[in-house]
Design a protein around this motif. Structure first.
Motif, PDB file in Angstrom:
ATOM      1  N   GLY A 120      31.828 -18.471 -30.874  1.00  0.00           N
ATOM      2  CA  GLY A 120      32.147 -17.594 -31.991  1.00  0.00           C
ATOM      3  C   GLY A 120      31.365 -18.030 -33.211  1.00  0.00           C
ATOM      4  N   THR A 121      31.640 -17.411 -34.365  1.00  0.00           N
ATOM      5  CA  THR A 121      30.831 -17.632 -35.556  1.00  0.00           C
ATOM      6  C   THR A 121      30.831 -19.094 -35.998  1.00  0.00           C
ATOM      7  OG1 THR A 121      31.175 -15.369 -36.329  1.00  0.00           O
ATOM      8  CG2 THR A 121      30.566 -17.017 -37.982  1.00  0.00           C
ATOM      9  N   ASP A 122      32.003 -19.708 -36.115  1.00  0.00           N
ATOM     10  CA  ASP A 122      32.069 -21.091 -36.586  1.00  0.00           C
ATOM     11  C   ASP A 122      31.293 -22.025 -35.671  1.00  0.00           C
ATOM     12  OD1 ASP A 122      33.598 -20.261 -38.694  1.00  0.00           O
ATOM     13  OD2 ASP A 122      35.515 -20.884 -37.821  1.00  0.00           O
ATOM     14  N   GLU A 123      31.451 -21.826 -34.378  1.00  0.00           N
ATOM     15  CA  GLU A 123      30.751 -22.692 -33.422  1.00  0.00           C
ATOM     16  C   GLU A 123      29.246 -22.488 -33.505  1.00  0.00           C
ATOM     17  OE1 GLU A 123      30.616 -23.618 -28.604  1.00  0.00           O
ATOM     18  OE2 GLU A 123      32.266 -22.465 -29.458  1.00  0.00           O
ATOM     19  N   GLU A 124      28.814 -21.243 -33.725  1.00  0.00           N
ATOM     20  CA  GLU A 124      27.373 -20.985 -33.806  1.00  0.00           C
ATOM     21  C   GLU A 124      26.774 -21.583 -35.079  1.00  0.00           C
ATOM     22  OE1 GLU A 124      25.635 -19.881 -31.216  1.00  0.00           O
ATOM     23  OE2 GLU A 124      27.625 -19.997 -30.313  1.00  0.00           O
ATOM     24  N   VAL A 125      27.493 -21.532 -36.202  1.00  0.00           N
ATOM     25  CA  VAL A 125      26.996 -22.160 -37.424  1.00  0.00           C
ATOM     26  C   VAL A 125      26.912 -23.671 -37.228  1.00  0.00           C
ATOM     27  CG1 VAL A 125      27.514 -22.641 -39.857  1.00  0.00           C
ATOM     28  CG2 VAL A 125      27.770 -20.325 -38.959  1.00  0.00           C
ATOM     29  N   GLU A 126      27.898 -24.236 -36.542  1.00  0.00           N
ATOM     30  CA  GLU A 126      27.854 -25.677 -36.251  1.00  0.00           C
ATOM     31  C   GLU A 126      26.646 -26.013 -35.382  1.00  0.00           C
ATOM     32  OE1 GLU A 126      30.672 -29.228 -34.354  1.00  0.00           O
ATOM     33  OE2 GLU A 126      31.246 -27.127 -34.119  1.00  0.00           O
ATOM     34  N   LYS A 127      26.372 -25.166 -34.387  1.00  0.00           N
ATOM     35  CA  LYS A 127      25.204 -25.400 -33.533  1.00  0.00           C
ATOM     36  C   LYS A 127      23.895 -25.227 -34.315  1.00  0.00           C
ATOM     37  CE  LYS A 127      26.447 -22.869 -29.870  1.00  0.00           C
ATOM     38  NZ  LYS A 127      26.385 -22.264 -28.513  1.00  0.00           N
ATOM     39  N   LEU A 128      23.894 -24.299 -35.283  1.00  0.00           N
ATOM     40  CA  LEU A 128      22.726 -24.131 -36.143  1.00  0.00           C
ATOM     41  C   LEU A 128      22.408 -25.431 -36.874  1.00  0.00           C
ATOM     42  CD1 LEU A 128      20.695 -22.545 -38.058  1.00  0.00           C
ATOM     43  CD2 LEU A 128      22.691 -22.160 -39.513  1.00  0.00           C
ATOM     44  N   LYS A 129      23.406 -26.004 -37.536  1.00  0.00           N
ATOM     45  CA  LYS A 129      23.174 -27.238 -38.287  1.00  0.00           C
ATOM     46  C   LYS A 129      22.799 -28.385 -37.357  1.00  0.00           C
ATOM     47  CE  LYS A 129      23.195 -26.830 -41.930  1.00  0.00           C
ATOM     48  NZ  LYS A 129      22.184 -26.131 -42.791  1.00  0.00           N
ATOM     49  N   TRP A 130      23.370 -28.366 -36.160  1.00  0.00           N
ATOM     50  CA  TRP A 130      23.047 -29.389 -35.163  1.00  0.00           C
ATOM     51  C   TRP A 130      21.596 -29.242 -34.709  1.00  0.00           C
ATOM     52  CZ3 TRP A 130      24.920 -33.850 -34.106  1.00  0.00           C
ATOM     53  CH2 TRP A 130      24.789 -34.450 -32.862  1.00  0.00           C
ATOM     54  N   ALA A 131      21.149 -28.005 -34.497  1.00  0.00           N
ATOM     55  CA  ALA A 131      19.762 -27.766 -34.096  1.00  0.00           C
ATOM     56  C   ALA A 131      18.809 -28.204 -35.205  1.00  0.00           C
ATOM     57  CB  ALA A 131      19.559 -26.290 -33.761  1.00  0.00           C
TER      58      ALA A 131
ATOM     59  N   GLU B 211      20.109 -23.709 -19.154  1.00  0.00           N
ATOM     60  CA  GLU B 211      19.297 -22.530 -18.867  1.00  0.00           C
ATOM     61  C   GLU B 211      19.585 -22.013 -17.460  1.00  0.00           C
ATOM     62  OE1 GLU B 211      16.310 -19.672 -19.994  1.00  0.00           O
ATOM     63  OE2 GLU B 211      17.387 -21.200 -21.135  1.00  0.00           O
ATOM     64  N   HIS B 212      19.756 -20.712 -17.339  1.00  0.00           N
ATOM     65  CA  HIS B 212      20.068 -20.015 -16.084  1.00  0.00           C
ATOM     66  C   HIS B 212      21.508 -20.218 -15.624  1.00  0.00           C
ATOM     67  CE1 HIS B 212      15.623 -20.905 -15.684  1.00  0.00           C
ATOM     68  NE2 HIS B 212      15.638 -19.591 -15.667  1.00  0.00           N
ATOM     69  N   LEU B 213      22.251 -21.084 -16.317  1.00  0.00           N
ATOM     70  CA  LEU B 213      23.583 -21.452 -15.825  1.00  0.00           C
ATOM     71  C   LEU B 213      24.709 -21.049 -16.763  1.00  0.00           C
ATOM     72  CD1 LEU B 213      22.683 -25.071 -14.619  1.00  0.00           C
ATOM     73  CD2 LEU B 213      22.813 -22.985 -13.223  1.00  0.00           C
ATOM     74  N   GLY B 214      24.459 -21.030 -18.058  1.00  0.00           N
ATOM     75  CA  GLY B 214      25.529 -20.712 -18.996  1.00  0.00           C
ATOM     76  C   GLY B 214      25.079 -20.873 -20.433  1.00  0.00           C
ATOM     77  N   LEU B 215      26.000 -20.642 -21.370  1.00  0.00           N
ATOM     78  CA  LEU B 215      25.705 -20.745 -22.792  1.00  0.00           C
ATOM     79  C   LEU B 215      25.648 -22.219 -23.195  1.00  0.00           C
ATOM     80  CD1 LEU B 215      25.395 -18.637 -25.141  1.00  0.00           C
ATOM     81  CD2 LEU B 215      27.723 -19.244 -25.791  1.00  0.00           C
ATOM     82  N   PRO B 216      24.580 -22.659 -23.853  1.00  0.00           N
ATOM     83  CA  PRO B 216      24.471 -24.079 -24.199  1.00  0.00           C
ATOM     84  C   PRO B 216      25.537 -24.527 -25.191  1.00  0.00           C
ATOM     85  CG  PRO B 216      22.724 -22.811 -25.252  1.00  0.00           C
ATOM     86  CD  PRO B 216      23.409 -21.890 -24.299  1.00  0.00           C
ATOM     87  N   LYS B 217      26.056 -25.706 -24.962  1.00  0.00           N
ATOM     88  CA  LYS B 217      26.997 -26.336 -25.884  1.00  0.00           C
ATOM     89  C   LYS B 217      26.226 -27.284 -26.806  1.00  0.00           C
ATOM     90  CE  LYS B 217      30.328 -24.219 -23.766  1.00  0.00           C
ATOM     91  NZ  LYS B 217      30.875 -22.983 -24.359  1.00  0.00           N
ATOM     92  N   LYS B 218      26.974 -27.986 -27.637  1.00  0.00           N
ATOM     93  CA  LYS B 218      26.356 -28.801 -28.681  1.00  0.00           C
ATOM     94  C   LYS B 218      25.378 -29.830 -28.111  1.00  0.00           C
ATOM     95  CE  LYS B 218      27.602 -31.464 -32.807  1.00  0.00           C
ATOM     96  NZ  LYS B 218      28.725 -31.990 -33.618  1.00  0.00           N
ATOM     97  N   ASP B 219      25.795 -30.557 -27.094  1.00  0.00           N
ATOM     98  CA  ASP B 219      24.907 -31.581 -26.548  1.00  0.00           C
ATOM     99  C   ASP B 219      23.722 -30.962 -25.821  1.00  0.00           C
ATOM    100  OD1 ASP B 219      24.468 -34.491 -26.170  1.00  0.00           O
ATOM    101  OD2 ASP B 219      24.526 -33.931 -24.045  1.00  0.00           O
ATOM    102  N   ASP B 220      23.913 -29.781 -25.234  1.00  0.00           N
ATOM    103  CA  ASP B 220      22.790 -29.090 -24.596  1.00  0.00           C
ATOM    104  C   ASP B 220      21.732 -28.725 -25.632  1.00  0.00           C
ATOM    105  OD1 ASP B 220      24.109 -29.049 -22.038  1.00  0.00           O
ATOM    106  OD2 ASP B 220      25.330 -27.387 -22.788  1.00  0.00           O
ATOM    107  N   VAL B 221      22.190 -28.299 -26.816  1.00  0.00           N
ATOM    108  CA  VAL B 221      21.262 -27.972 -27.893  1.00  0.00           C
ATOM    109  C   VAL B 221      20.448 -29.208 -28.271  1.00  0.00           C
ATOM    110  CG1 VAL B 221      21.117 -27.344 -30.341  1.00  0.00           C
ATOM    111  CG2 VAL B 221      22.623 -26.065 -28.809  1.00  0.00           C
ATOM    112  N   LYS B 222      21.116 -30.355 -28.389  1.00  0.00           N
ATOM    113  CA  LYS B 222      20.393 -31.590 -28.711  1.00  0.00           C
ATOM    114  C   LYS B 222      19.366 -31.911 -27.637  1.00  0.00           C
ATOM    115  CE  LYS B 222      20.770 -36.591 -29.179  1.00  0.00           C
ATOM    116  NZ  LYS B 222      21.632 -37.796 -29.173  1.00  0.00           N
ATOM    117  N   GLN B 223      19.771 -31.861 -26.369  1.00  0.00           N
ATOM    118  CA  GLN B 223      18.852 -32.205 -25.291  1.00  0.00           C
ATOM    119  C   GLN B 223      17.639 -31.281 -25.279  1.00  0.00           C
ATOM    120  OE1 GLN B 223      19.150 -34.981 -23.558  1.00  0.00           O
ATOM    121  NE2 GLN B 223      21.054 -35.399 -24.646  1.00  0.00           N
ATOM    122  N   GLY B 224      17.865 -29.985 -25.522  1.00  0.00           N
ATOM    123  CA  GLY B 224      16.757 -29.048 -25.562  1.00  0.00           C
ATOM    124  C   GLY B 224      15.826 -29.321 -26.724  1.00  0.00           C
TER     125      GLY B 224
END
Length: 617
Positions: free
Chosen positions: A188-199, A438-451
Motif C-alpha cells: 500500500g501507499t505507506d509501504e511503497e513510500v518506505e520502499k522508496l526511501k529504502w531504494a 523477479e518472476h515470483l512476487g512483489l519485492p519486499k524491503k530486503d529484496d529492494v536492497k538486494q536488487g
C-alpha cells in the motif's frame, strides 16, 4: 615480453594509481554533435552496427535551422537570416569552443531541457548535473542534452518538491532504476513510500512506480512528494482502472497523461512502438508478450482492428509532455521474456519503430530515452546495445537486466546483473534492477536492497571499464586500506560498511594484521606489507596502531548475521556481548590463526589490548 596491449582509453583513476595500464575501452570523445557519438564506448566486435551519424540536431522542429560557424558561414548565415520572416537567432560557444547558431521562429519560448540546450542555455538543472557527475562541465552537459544523447528527467512540478536533478546518458555515470508499486494483492501507499526511501538509501538513481492496485493515484502522489530522485510510471496501468480495456480511447489516454504530468511524474513509459504489423512475429514465441503495457495494447489492437493508439496520438502526447518537461522512456512492449525469444524479428522491428518515434519526439522538443530487453544470452548483448545506438541515434538506452539465463528463479538479481554489466559497458546508460523476487512476487524491503546493491555493482563495474574519470578512485582507496590492514578505513570506504564489519567480526572481533580467512602465518597481505622493497601497505594515510578491539555489533549488524541463518542463538548472543572480554576468548572465538600457530600464541597478539574503538558513520 611477447605481448602488445591494444590501444587504451582513459585511466579510470584520477591519479593513475597502481600498475594497471588503464581502460581497454575506446578513448573518450566528448564533443558536441555527431562527433561525440563515440563517447565512452567499448571496442566493437567485428560486424557490430556503427553509431548513427545523426543526433537530435538533425530533427529540429519546422522553421528551425542550425549551423556550426566558421568565419565564412557567419557571413552566409547573416544573409540567410535577413531573408527569413521574423526570425530569432541564438549564437553560443559549444564546449569545444566552436560557435553554433540556431535560427528559430519569433516568439518561441523554451519549455524543456532539450529546447533550452538547443538555444545554448545552461539551466540550473544542467549545472547541478555537472556538480554531481564531477567529470563534466555544465556546457558539456548542455551539449549532450542538445544532441539527444543525455536526458535530465525533471518535471517542473517535481522540481518544486525535493527532486535533485540527475542525468542519464553515455557521457555520465551509469545509473540504476528501482521498480516498486502496490499490486491488487500486496502492499500500500505507506509501504511503497518506505520502499522508496529504502531504494534511495541503497543507491537507486530513479524509481518507477508500477502500482496496479490499491489507491494508485494517492500512492503516486506520495512517492513524488517524498522522492529526491526522478519518478517514472507506465501510465496505461492507470488508464484502464475502472474501465474495460476495450473502452480505452484518445480522451482517456490524454487526460490520464495530463493528470500524471501535473502530479510531477518525471518520465513516462509509453509502449507506442508495438504496431499491428508486428503481432504476427510473436505467434511462435515460447512466452509471447511479457510486457504488461505491450500485451494490453496488443489485445486492444486485435479487438479494434486498429493501429496502436499511442502511436497514432504521438504528437498529442508530445505536446503534454513538453508542457511539463516529462521525458519519454519509450517502452519495449515486445521485449523477449526468455532466451529463446531474444533478438527476434518482433523485438527488432519494434526497435526500428522506436527510432522513428525518437525522431518525432525530438521534433516536438521532448527528451527521449529508449527501453530495452529483457532476457538476452550473453553473446547477444553487445549487438543489442549497438543496434539501438544506430537506430535511435544515440538516445540513452535504459535496459532491464538483461538476464543471461532463465533457470535460476530466486537468484535473478544475480543472473541479470551479469548481463547488466555487459550492457552498461557496451552501450546502456541506465540499468533497471531485478530483485530476487523477479518472476515470483512483489519485492519486499530486503529484496529492494538486494536488487539495488547488485545493480550498483554492475553500473560501477561498467563505469570503471569505460574509463569514466575518477570512477576507480574509491576502489583504489579501499585497496590501500586493505593493503595496510587498516580495517576501519576498509569498512568506511566500502559500499555497505555494516555488512563488511559484521562479516569480519563474526569470526574475529579484533582489528589486527591478519583476518580469519588466512590466519597470521598465511596472510599474504601482511607478508607483502613486511617486504621492504614493496610499496604495498605503506601509504602513510592508512597507517594505524595495531591492534584494536572493536565494539559490540549494532542491532543492524546483528540482524545481518541472523539473516544468514548459519549462526546459533548462542553465537549471536556472544557477538552482541563480545566486548565483555578482551578478545572473546571462549572456545571457537578468536582462534583465528593458521594451523601452525597455537591458540595461546594467537591470543597473545592481543593480550594487552584495552582500547575499544567505536564505529560511527
Amino acid at each position: 615480453m611477447n605481448y602488445e596491449l591494444p590501444e587504451l582509453g582513459q585511466n579510470p583513476s584520477s591519479t593513475a594509481a597502481g600498475t594497471s595500464p588503464g581502460s581497454f575501452a575506446k578513448k573518450p570523445r566528448l564533443a558536441p554533435g555527431a562527433e561525440g557519438r563515440w563517447t565512452f564506448s567499448s571496442p566493437d566486435t567485428p560486424g557490430m552496427p556503427q553509431p548513427s551519424e545523426k543526433t537530435a540536431w538533425d530533427f529540429l522542429p519546422e522553421g528551425w535551422s542550425t549551423e556550426e560557424l566558421s568565419v565564412q558561414s557567419r557571413e552566409s548565415r547573416a544573409r540567410q537570416v535577413s531573408s527569413t520572416l521574423n526570425p530569432q537567432r541564438s549564437t553560443f560557444a559549444q564546449s569545444n569552443g566552436i560557435e553554433r547558431t540556431v535560427t528559430y521562429p519569433a516568439g518561441f519560448e523554451p519549455s524543456t531541457q532539450l529546447e533550452n540546450a538547443r538555444l545554448g542555455i545552461v539551466t540550473p538543472e544542467m549545472t547541478r548535473v555537472a556538480e554531481r557527475e564531477g567529470h563534466l562541465s555544465p556546457e558539456q552537459v548542455r551539449d549532450e542534452v542538445a544532441a539527444g544523447r543525455m536526458v535530465i528527467p525533471a518535471n517542473k512540478v517535481h522540481l518544486s518538491y525535493q527532486l535533485d536533478p540527475m542525468a542519464i546518458g553515455r557521457a555520465s555515470k551509469t545509473k540504476i532504476n528501482a521498480n516498486m508499486g502496490a499490486s491488487p494483492i500486496s502492499s500500500g501507499t505507506d509501504e511503497e513510500v518506505e520502499k522508496l526511501k529504502w531504494a534511495e538509501r541503497w543507491g537507486a538513481d530513479t524509481v518507477m512506480d508500477l502500482s496496479t492496485g490499491g489507491n494508485i493515484d494517492e500512492c503516486r502522489g506520495a512517492i513524488i512528494r517524498n522522492s529526491n530522485v526522478p519518478i517514472g510510471t507506465v501510465p496505461i496501468y492507470s488508464m484502464i482502472i475502472g474501465r474495460k480495456l476495450y473502452d480505452l480511447d484518445a480522451d482517456a489516454i490524454l487526460s490520464s497523461l495530463r493528470h500524471q504530468a501535473g502530479q510531477g511524474v518525471d518520465y513516462f513509459t509509453i509502449h507506442a512502438g508495438v504496431l499491428r504489423e508486428h503481432l504476427p512475429y510473436v505467434k511462435e514465441r515460447l512466452i509471447g508478450i511479457v510486457s504488461r503495457g505491450g500485451s494490453l495494447l496488443a489485445k486492444w489492437m486485435i479487438d479494434h482492428n486498429e493501429q496502436n493508439p499511442m502511436y497514432t496520438l504521438w504528437e498529442d502526447i508530445c505536446d503534454i509532455m513538453r508542457e511539463y518537461d516529462v521525458t519519454f522512456s519509450i517502452g519495449d512492449g515486445l521485449r523477449p521474456g526468455g532466451l529463446a525469444d531474444a533478438t527476434d524479428r518482433a523485438q527488432l522491428s519494434e526497435l526500428s519503430t522506436l527510432g522513428e518515434l525518437t525522431e518525432r519526439a525530438w521534433r516536438k522538443g521532448v527528451q527521449v530515452m529508449i527501453e530495452g530487453p529483457g532476457h538476452v544470452p550473453f553473446d547477444q548483448i553487445e549487438y543489442n546495445m549497438k543496434l539501438q545506438r544506430t537506430l535511435c541515434h544515440g538516445a540513452p538506452f535504459y535496459v532491464l537486466g538483461p538476464l543471461v539465463t532463465d533457470m535460476f528463479p530466486g537468484y535473478d538479481h544475480i543472473t541479470s546483473c551479469i548481463g547488466a554489466t555487459a550492457a552498461g559497458y557496451h552501450g546502456a546508460s541506465m540499468l533497471c534492477y531485478v530483485t530476487p523476487k523477479e518472476h515470483l512476487g512483489l519485492p519486499k524491503k530486503d529484496d529492494v536492497k538486494q536488487g539495488c546493491v547488485a545493480y550498483k555493482i554492475a553500473a560501477h563495474a561498467a563505469d570503471v571499464a569505460l574509463g569514466i574519470p575518477g570512477s576507480r578512485d574509491q576502489d583504489d582507496e579501499l585497496t590501500k586500506a586493505r593493503a595496510a590492514l587498516n580495517w576501519q578505513k576498509h569498512f568506511d570506504l566500502s559500499f555497505d560498511p555494516d555488512l563488511a564489519r559484521a562479516y569480519h567480526d563474526e569470526d574475529l572481533d579484533v582489528d589486527t594484521d591478519f583476518c580469519a580467512m588466512c590466519g597470521h602465518d598465511w596472510c599474504s597481505v601482511r607478508i607483502s606489507k613486511e617486504i621492504v622493497e614493496f610499496a604495498s601497505g605503506k601509504d602513510q594515510d592508512y597507517q594505524w596502531k595495531l591492534a584494536k578491539k572493536t565494539a559490540a555489533l549494532t542491532p543492524e549488524q546483528q540482524a545481518i548475521l541472523e539473516k544468514r541463518g548459519v549462526l546459533s542463538p548462542e553465537e549471536i548472543h556472544k557477538l552482541a556481548s563480545k566486548t565483555k572480554k578482551a578478545v572473546g576468548a571462549e572456545a571457537g572465538k578468536a582462534n583465528c590463526h593458521s594451523d601452525y600457530v597455537d591458540t595461546e600464541a594467537a591470543q597473545a597478539l592481543q593480550k594487552d589490548v584495552t582500547l575499544v574503538e567505536l564505529h560511527t558513520r
